[in-house]
Scaffold this active site. Structure first.
Site, PDB file in Angstrom:
ATOM      1  N   TYR A  61      60.699  45.081  53.529  1.00 32.17           N
ATOM      2  CA  TYR A  61      59.877  44.699  52.377  1.00 32.17           C
ATOM      3  C   TYR A  61      60.677  44.919  51.090  1.00 32.17           C
ATOM      4  O   TYR A  61      61.014  46.037  50.741  1.00 32.17           O
ATOM      5  CB  TYR A  61      58.563  45.496  52.333  1.00 32.17           C
TER       6      TYR A  61
HETATM    7  N1  LIG Z   1      53.907  43.449  60.992  1.00 30.81           N
HETATM    8  C1  LIG Z   1      53.959  42.305  60.360  1.00 30.81           C
HETATM    9  O1  LIG Z   1      54.639  41.357  60.794  1.00 30.81           O
HETATM   10  C2  LIG Z   1      53.203  42.140  59.078  1.00 30.81           C
HETATM   11  C3  LIG Z   1      53.112  40.887  58.466  1.00 30.81           C
HETATM   12  C4  LIG Z   1      52.376  40.763  57.287  1.00 30.81           C
HETATM   13  C5  LIG Z   1      51.780  41.894  56.729  1.00 30.81           C
HETATM   14  N2  LIG Z   1      51.911  43.110  57.325  1.00 30.81           N
HETATM   15  C6  LIG Z   1      51.294  44.336  56.738  1.00 30.81           C
HETATM   16  O2  LIG Z   1      49.917  44.057  56.444  1.00 30.81           O
HETATM   17  C7  LIG Z   1      49.664  44.328  55.058  1.00 30.81           C
HETATM   18  C8  LIG Z   1      48.577  43.414  54.584  1.00 30.81           C
HETATM   19  O3  LIG Z   1      49.007  42.042  54.724  1.00 30.81           O
HETATM   20  P1  LIG Z   1      48.601  40.981  53.653  1.00 30.81           P
HETATM   21  O4  LIG Z   1      49.024  41.421  52.291  1.00 30.81           O
HETATM   22  O5  LIG Z   1      49.090  39.659  54.133  1.00 30.81           O
HETATM   23  O6  LIG Z   1      46.993  41.093  53.759  1.00 30.81           O
HETATM   24  P2  LIG Z   1      45.851  40.089  53.357  1.00 30.81           P
HETATM   25  O7  LIG Z   1      44.650  40.937  53.116  1.00 30.81           O
HETATM   26  O8  LIG Z   1      45.716  38.988  54.341  1.00 30.81           O
HETATM   27  O9  LIG Z   1      46.344  39.413  51.984  1.00 30.81           O
HETATM   28  C9  LIG Z   1      46.473  40.195  50.832  1.00 30.81           C
HETATM   29  C10 LIG Z   1      46.448  39.266  49.635  1.00 30.81           C
HETATM   30  O10 LIG Z   1      45.146  38.697  49.509  1.00 30.81           O
HETATM   31  C11 LIG Z   1      44.733  38.718  48.146  1.00 30.81           C
HETATM   32  N3  LIG Z   1      43.637  39.714  48.066  1.00 30.81           N
HETATM   33  C12 LIG Z   1      43.647  41.013  48.494  1.00 30.81           C
HETATM   34  N4  LIG Z   1      42.471  41.597  48.275  1.00 30.81           N
HETATM   35  C13 LIG Z   1      41.660  40.665  47.704  1.00 30.81           C
HETATM   36  C14 LIG Z   1      40.331  40.684  47.259  1.00 30.81           C
HETATM   37  N5  LIG Z   1      39.566  41.772  47.346  1.00 30.81           N
HETATM   38  N6  LIG Z   1      39.814  39.534  46.733  1.00 30.81           N
HETATM   39  C15 LIG Z   1      40.581  38.419  46.640  1.00 30.81           C
HETATM   40  N7  LIG Z   1      41.861  38.342  47.042  1.00 30.81           N
HETATM   41  C16 LIG Z   1      42.404  39.462  47.590  1.00 30.81           C
HETATM   42  C17 LIG Z   1      45.957  39.149  47.350  1.00 30.81           C
HETATM   43  O11 LIG Z   1      46.789  38.012  47.067  1.00 30.81           O
HETATM   44  P3  LIG Z   1      46.438  36.923  45.963  1.00 30.81           P
HETATM   45  O12 LIG Z   1      45.615  37.604  44.896  1.00 30.81           O
HETATM   46  O13 LIG Z   1      47.760  36.456  45.494  1.00 30.81           O
HETATM   47  O14 LIG Z   1      45.669  35.838  46.687  1.00 30.81           O
HETATM   48  C18 LIG Z   1      46.694  40.023  48.337  1.00 30.81           C
HETATM   49  O15 LIG Z   1      48.053  40.153  48.070  1.00 30.81           O
HETATM   50  C19 LIG Z   1      51.031  44.193  54.385  1.00 30.81           C
HETATM   51  O16 LIG Z   1      51.113  44.893  53.164  1.00 30.81           O
HETATM   52  C20 LIG Z   1      51.939  44.765  55.427  1.00 30.81           C
HETATM   53  O17 LIG Z   1      51.918  46.188  55.346  1.00 30.81           O
HETATM   54  C21 LIG Z   1      52.597  43.246  58.496  1.00 30.81           C
END
Ligand SMILES: NC(=O)c1ccc[n+]([C@@H]2O[C@H](COP(=O)([O-])OP(=O)(O)OC[C@H]3O[C@@H](n4cnc5c(N)ncnc54)[C@H](OP(=O)(O)O)[C@@H]3O)[C@@H](O)[C@H]2O)c1
Length: 341
Positions: A61
């Site tokens: 990251y």
């Molecule tokens: N192992 C793996 O391959 C892998 C892959 C991906 C992620 N991860 C882990 O999973 C974590 C979470 O993944 P993710 O960030 O993709 O999760 P997600 O919950 O699917 O997306 C998060 C994004 O959604 C929007 N958001 C978040 N909360 C919100 C709310 N309350 N209301 C409206 N929009 C909201 C924000 O982006 P916007 O405001 O720009 O829309 C935020 O950056 C990562 O930080 C990482 O630690 C692991």
């Protein structure tokens, strides 16, 4: 905040895990999030004050910046590192050298040392493999992970993104040699993508392994800015970084139902989507992402929302996976073995 035991271990983690993929904003990761130290400290303060004890990062990251910012925030906020469960990962490319990536013994050992330095801690609580390495034997990887645990540099080992058959192969290898068991699976799981229900959730249940869903909002697609007739979502991550892949047409139908359910509870579609993941059988800790304090607070608040059986049924129906072989045959033959009263 509620807590759960993680899989077959005595380790207790909060039902939400805070994902730090939005820290750093370096290179490829800029489109995901650009939080720097002060913002990171502010987010982490809200995280620990909410009772979340589980933090997820990865070596890749922002090419190490996320780990650095996280480690520094623990020091800046004067947190007791021993009250936190810190997970990081290994696999992705971390340099130009031929051995600066993958799951070889060589890279795993090097990567763990570099992660410890960046995090400024003396051990990692959970070390995940971040995906497959088709060029390294599973046995080499599993032996190296076992040795990392033996060295004390990591406490537990876990898996992200491997197909189920490789997970089972790795488990069989650990059992054959008496090596450390895998205790967790970290996979994409959301209303917009329920693929892990086919093989990986049954596997986790059978093997008593914890499940940590990532991208529970499908990378923001279930955040309320997207929909069949939604306006401009400029500035949102999905606008420039359209990941992870989902069936958007089907997801628009899911968004319609989740919006309806949200209206009945007076909550956002993001909260409904997170509650749905949290309430699925076998889920240990949902990994949330947030670009702002407001988003983080909303995501934490989602733990107060309990979807009713009727809500779950509506959401299940609209998001159900298409039937697939051998799944439909398994279903048929399982029904065949029910004792009729
Ligand atoms: N192992 C793996 O391959 C892998 C892959 C991906 C992620 N991860 C882990 O999973 C974590 C979470 O993944 P993710 O960030 O993709 O999760 P997600 O919950 O699917 O997306 C998060 C994004 O959604 C929007 N958001 C978040 N909360 C919100 C709310 N309350 N209301 C409206 N929009 C909201 C924000 O982006 P916007 O405001 O720009 O829309 C935020 O950056 C990562 O930080 C990482 O630690 C692991």
């Amino acid at each position: 905040m509620k807590f759960n035991f993680l899989g077959n271990t005595g380790l207790v983690v909060s039902e939400l895990c805070f994902g730090t993929m939005t820290f750093g904003g370096k290179g490829y990761w800029e489109a995901i999030g650009t939080a720097q130290q002060q913002e990171v400290n502010d987010l982490m303060k809200v995280v620990v004050d909410s009772g979340i004890n589980f933090i997820d990062t990865a070596n890749v990251y922002s090419f190490g910046e996320s780990e650095k910012l996280l480690g520094q925030s623990i020091l800046d906020l004067g947190l007791n590192r021993n009250n936190l469960v810190i997970a990081t990962k290994v696999r992705g490319r971390m340099g130009e050298g031929v051995n600066d990536m993958g799951l070889s013994r060589y890279h795993i050992f090097q990567s763990v040392d570099a992660s410890l330095q960046r995090l400024q801690v003396d051990h990692i609580d959970i070390l995940y493999v971040h995906g497959i390495d088709p060029k390294t034997s599973v046995e080499e990887t599993v032996r190296a992970l076992n040795d990392v645990v033996q060295s004390g540099k990591a406490r537990y080992i876990a898996i992200c993104n491997w197909p189920a058959w490789i997970v089972m192969k790795a488990i069989a290898i650990t059992e054959k040699h008496g090596w450390n068991k895998f205790m967790g699976l970290q996979y994409f799981y959301s209303l917009a993508s329920r693929d892990i229900e086919r093989e990986l959730l049954p596997l986790a249940h059978d093997q008593n392994i914890g499940v940590m869903p990532w991208s529970p909002l499908a990378g923001g697609f279930l955040g309320g800015k997207y929909g069949r007739n939604a306006g401009n979502a400029a500035g949102s991550r999905r606008d420039t970084f359209d990941f992870p892949p989902i069936n958007k047409e089907k997801t628009y139908d899911i968004i319609d139902v989740a919006t309806e359910v949200g209206k009945q509870h007076g909550v956002s579609i993001a909260e409904v989507s997170l509650a749905w993941v949290r309430q699925q059988k076998g889920v240990t800790s949902t990994i949330i992402g947030a670009k702002s304090i407001d988003q983080l607070n909303a995501n934490i608040k989602s733990t107060e929302l309990v979807l009713s059986a009727d809500d779950l049924k509506k959401l299940d129906e609209v998001s159900a996976l298409a039937r697939e072989y051998p799944g439909w045959m398994v279903e048929r033959q399982s029904a065949d073995r029910e004792i009729k009263s």
